[in-house]
Design a protein around this motif. Structure first.
Motif: not given
Length: 240
Positions: A8-13, A43-55
Motif C-alpha cells: 500500500p505504501t509503495e502504491a500511494r507513493s 482501499a488498496w492504499e489503506q491496505g484493506t484490499h489487494v488488487p487482482t492480477e489484472p488490476q
C-alpha cells in the motif's frame, strides 16, 4: 487466481509521484480495461484490499512503474517472477506450450516438470537463467547433494537425476560430472603423495584447504561447466 504481493505504501507513493488522485487512477484504469471505483483505489492504499492480477498490471501501467514496485518485494517464487513480467498464468502457459492446469500446479507446488523446450521457453519469458530457476524452485541443496555424491563415488548414477533437476541434456551433465569427479580425485592423489613422501604438515593442510574450498564451490563450478543460461542441446541428445 494468484493474489499478488502488494505494498500500500509503495502504491500511494507511486500515485503521488505522478500527481494523480484516486479518481484519476480509476479513470485511467478503466481505459486500460480494468475499471474500478476510486474507493477501491483508496482501499488498496489503506491496505484493506489487494488488487487482482489484472488490476495490478493495469495499475502499474497507469502509474508508470514496474509491477515489482507495487509488489514491494524482489520476486522470489515462480508466480512472483511471472507477475513481475505482467503475464497471466494463461498467457505464460500458452507461450511455453503447457496446459494452464499444469502450469498453475507448478506455481502452487513450486515443482517444475516441464520438458527441455518448455523450460527454455519459461526462462526466456521470465528473463531468467536455468541456474536462477533451480534456485527459485528451491533445488540448490538437492543439486549440491547430488554433486557431492557424484564426485565422491559413482558419478554415472547421478547423471539422470541431475539432468532432470536442472533440465539439461544428459550428454552435457555427464561431461560436467566426469570432469568434476576427476578433479576431486586429484586431491586424494596429491594428499596421499605428500603423506608417502612424509612432507611437512603445512603442505598437507594446504591441500586440505583447497579440497574444502572446492567442495564449497561445487554448485558454482557445475554451472560454470554447464552454462547458467542452458544453451540448446545437440540435436542427437536425449532430452530429459
Amino acid at each position: 487466481m494468484h493474489r499478488a504481493p502488494f505494498s500500500p505504501t509503495e502504491a500511494r507513493s507511486a500515485r503521488m509521484r505522478m500527481g494523480l488522485t484516486e479518481v484519476h487512477v480509476a479513470q485511467s484504469m478503466a481505459i486500460c480495461g480494468a475499471p474500478v471505483h476510486p474507493e477501491l483505489v483508496d482501499a488498496w492504499e489503506q491496505g484493506t484490499h489487494v488488487p487482482t492480477e489484472p488490476q495490478l498490471f493495469a495499475l502499474a501501467d497507469v502509474l508508470w512503474c514496474p509491477p515489482t514496485v507495487l509488489m514491494g518485494i524482489e520476486p522470489r517464487s515462480l508466480a512472483e517472477h511471472r507477475l513481475a513480467r505482467q503475464l497471466s498464468a494463461e498467457r505464460l502457459a500458452h507461450r511455453i506450450g503447457m496446459s494452464v492446469t499444469d502450469y498453475r500446479a507448478a506455481e502452487e507446488t513450486q515443482r517444475w516438470d516441464g520438458d527441455y523446450r518448455q523450460t527454455k521457453a519459461l526462462v526466456d519469458a521470465l528473463g531468467l537463467s536455468l541456474r536462477q530457476l533451480v534456485g527459485i524452485l528451491g533445488h540448490v541443496e538437492e543439486l549440491a547433494d547430488h554433486l557431492r555424491s557424484a564426485i565422491e563415488g559413482r558419478w554415472k548414477s547421478h547423471v539422470t537425476p541431475v539432468a532432470q533437476l536442472v533440465t539439461v541434456n544428459e550428454t552435457r551433465v555427464s561431461g560436467a560430472l566426469r570432469t568434476m569427479h576427476a578433479e576431486f580425485a586429484e586431491f586424494a592423489k596429491r594428499y596421499m603423495g605428500h603423506v608417502v613422501a612424509r612432507n611437512d604438515d603445512s603442505r598437507l593442510k594446504e591441500i586440505a584447504a583447497e579440497r574444502s574450498a572446492y567442495l564449497r564451490r561445487l554448485v558454482d563450478h557445475f554451472w560454470e561447466l554447464i552454462g547458467e543460461a542452458g544453451e540448446a542441446p545437440p540435436f542427437n541428445a536425449v532430452l530429459p
